[in-house]
Design an enzyme around this catalytic site. Structure first.
Site, PDB file in Angstrom:
ATOM      1  N   GLU A  74      28.719  24.810  46.780  1.00  0.00           N
ATOM      2  CA  GLU A  74      29.557  25.195  45.647  1.00  0.00           C
ATOM      3  C   GLU A  74      30.011  26.639  45.799  1.00  0.00           C
ATOM      4  O   GLU A  74      29.195  27.546  46.009  1.00  0.00           O
ATOM      5  CB  GLU A  74      28.834  25.017  44.307  1.00  0.00           C
ATOM      6  N   ASP A 149      38.969  31.619  39.404  1.00  0.00           N
ATOM      7  CA  ASP A 149      39.914  32.519  38.729  1.00  0.00           C
ATOM      8  C   ASP A 149      41.327  31.978  38.924  1.00  0.00           C
ATOM      9  O   ASP A 149      41.783  31.797  40.047  1.00  0.00           O
ATOM     10  CB  ASP A 149      39.798  33.923  39.337  1.00  0.00           C
ATOM     11  N   LYS A 153      49.050  35.081  36.181  1.00  0.00           N
ATOM     12  CA  LYS A 153      50.353  35.740  36.317  1.00  0.00           C
ATOM     13  C   LYS A 153      50.999  35.337  37.638  1.00  0.00           C
ATOM     14  O   LYS A 153      50.347  35.324  38.680  1.00  0.00           O
ATOM     15  CB  LYS A 153      50.182  37.253  36.254  1.00  0.00           C
ATOM     16  N   ASP A 185      40.743  24.484  34.260  1.00  0.00           N
ATOM     17  CA  ASP A 185      41.253  24.263  32.904  1.00  0.00           C
ATOM     18  C   ASP A 185      42.621  24.925  32.723  1.00  0.00           C
ATOM     19  O   ASP A 185      43.088  25.059  31.599  1.00  0.00           O
ATOM     20  CB  ASP A 185      40.264  24.777  31.858  1.00  0.00           C
ATOM     21  N   LYS A 223      29.166  24.187  28.537  1.00  0.00           N
ATOM     22  CA  LYS A 223      29.448  24.611  27.169  1.00  0.00           C
ATOM     23  C   LYS A 223      30.880  25.136  27.056  1.00  0.00           C
ATOM     24  O   LYS A 223      31.576  24.876  26.074  1.00  0.00           O
ATOM     25  CB  LYS A 223      28.457  25.691  26.743  1.00  0.00           C
ATOM     26  N   GLU A 225      33.420  24.186  28.802  1.00  0.00           N
ATOM     27  CA  GLU A 225      34.318  23.038  28.839  1.00  0.00           C
ATOM     28  C   GLU A 225      34.283  22.267  27.523  1.00  0.00           C
ATOM     29  O   GLU A 225      35.325  21.816  27.023  1.00  0.00           O
ATOM     30  CB  GLU A 225      33.906  22.130  30.002  1.00  0.00           C
TER      31      GLU A 225
END
Length: 244
Positions: A74, A149, A153, A185, A223, A225
């Site tokens: 991961e 991340d 922009k 997300d 949490k 999510e």
């Protein structure tokens, strides 16, 4: 889910051949918070059991874990709670976590000890360098990248970690049939990931309609999510299998 040093100024050229003292563009910014006492103690007391120091030499993963097993890596595990939960739920697999933020690494070690997890090893370093220098070719069954991340922009989109060169570097570390699993997300980043992966040589989308997949049960619902779902925010999972 971030990575390590402040990127070069946007107004400076990115060509390392003309700017020999500039670092390559980073996909992360180091936001180093203060360590809690518990995190500091976990690093001091448990790094020797869980931590792997960076060095430019390939690891023998069977020697590292003391066995041969399916391997999950991961990138950017944040505070590590989900990674530890996955490792605990799948004791027949070995898990490798990479995170550049020391508080997150400390929190992950503390959680691993509390949960009695022993099939987990952790790096505190840049994931791109760990992959390139320390992970053997075709040694991973799964690579996970959850909520990196988004660099929302437009002028910062070049810093997103999911780029064609990165994907091909990662591809060589996956076994044939291994899976690259992403989640975000940010819808725009999901679209970017999908575009990059659909064009990537050697990968096949596991989505039936060649777009996104439902969150698999093995990826814990965080949490963060859950809060986003209550607010009506979407989350997009992408899973691509290495086929060549």
């Amino acid at each position: 889910m971030t990575n390590q040093a402040t990127p070069p100024n946007d107004h400076q050229p990115d060509d390392a051949s003309t700017q020999p003292y500039l670092r390559r563009i980073r996909s992360f910014v180091l936001r180093e918070g203060r360590l809690t006492k518990g995190q500091q103690l976990a690093l001091e007391n448990h790094w020797s059991g869980y931590g792997v120091d960076y060095q430019p030499a390939l690891l023998d993963l069977d020697l590292l874990f003391g066995r041969s097993a399916p391997r999950v890596l991961e990138i950017g595990f944040g505070m590590g709670k989900s990674l530890v939960a996955m490792a605990k739920a799948a004791p027949a697999q070995d898990f490798i976590g990479i995170e550049v933020h020391k508080p997150g690494v400390g929190a992950c070690l503390s959680e691993a000890v509390a949960q009695g997890v022993n099939n987990l090893k952790v790096f505190e370093h840049d994931a791109v360098e760990v992959l390139a220098e320390m992970i053997p070719e075709q040694s991973l069954d799964t690579v996970q990248l959850f909520f990196p991340d988004p660099w929302h922009k437009k002028r910062h989109h070049k810093r997103r970690i999911v780029q064609p060169d990165f994907v091909q570097a990662l591809r060589s570390k996956l076994k044939i049939g291994g899976v690259f699993h992403m989640a975000t997300d940010w819808e725009n980043y999901a679209e970017h990931m999908l575009e990059v992966m659909q064009a990537a040589e050697g990968f096949q989308n596991l989505s039936a309609d060649n777009t996104y997949v439902e969150r698999p049960e093995h990826r814990p619902l965080t949490k963060f999510e859950q809060r986003g779902q209550r607010l009506g925010h979407g989350v997009w999972d992408l899973m691509f299998k290495r086929i060549s």
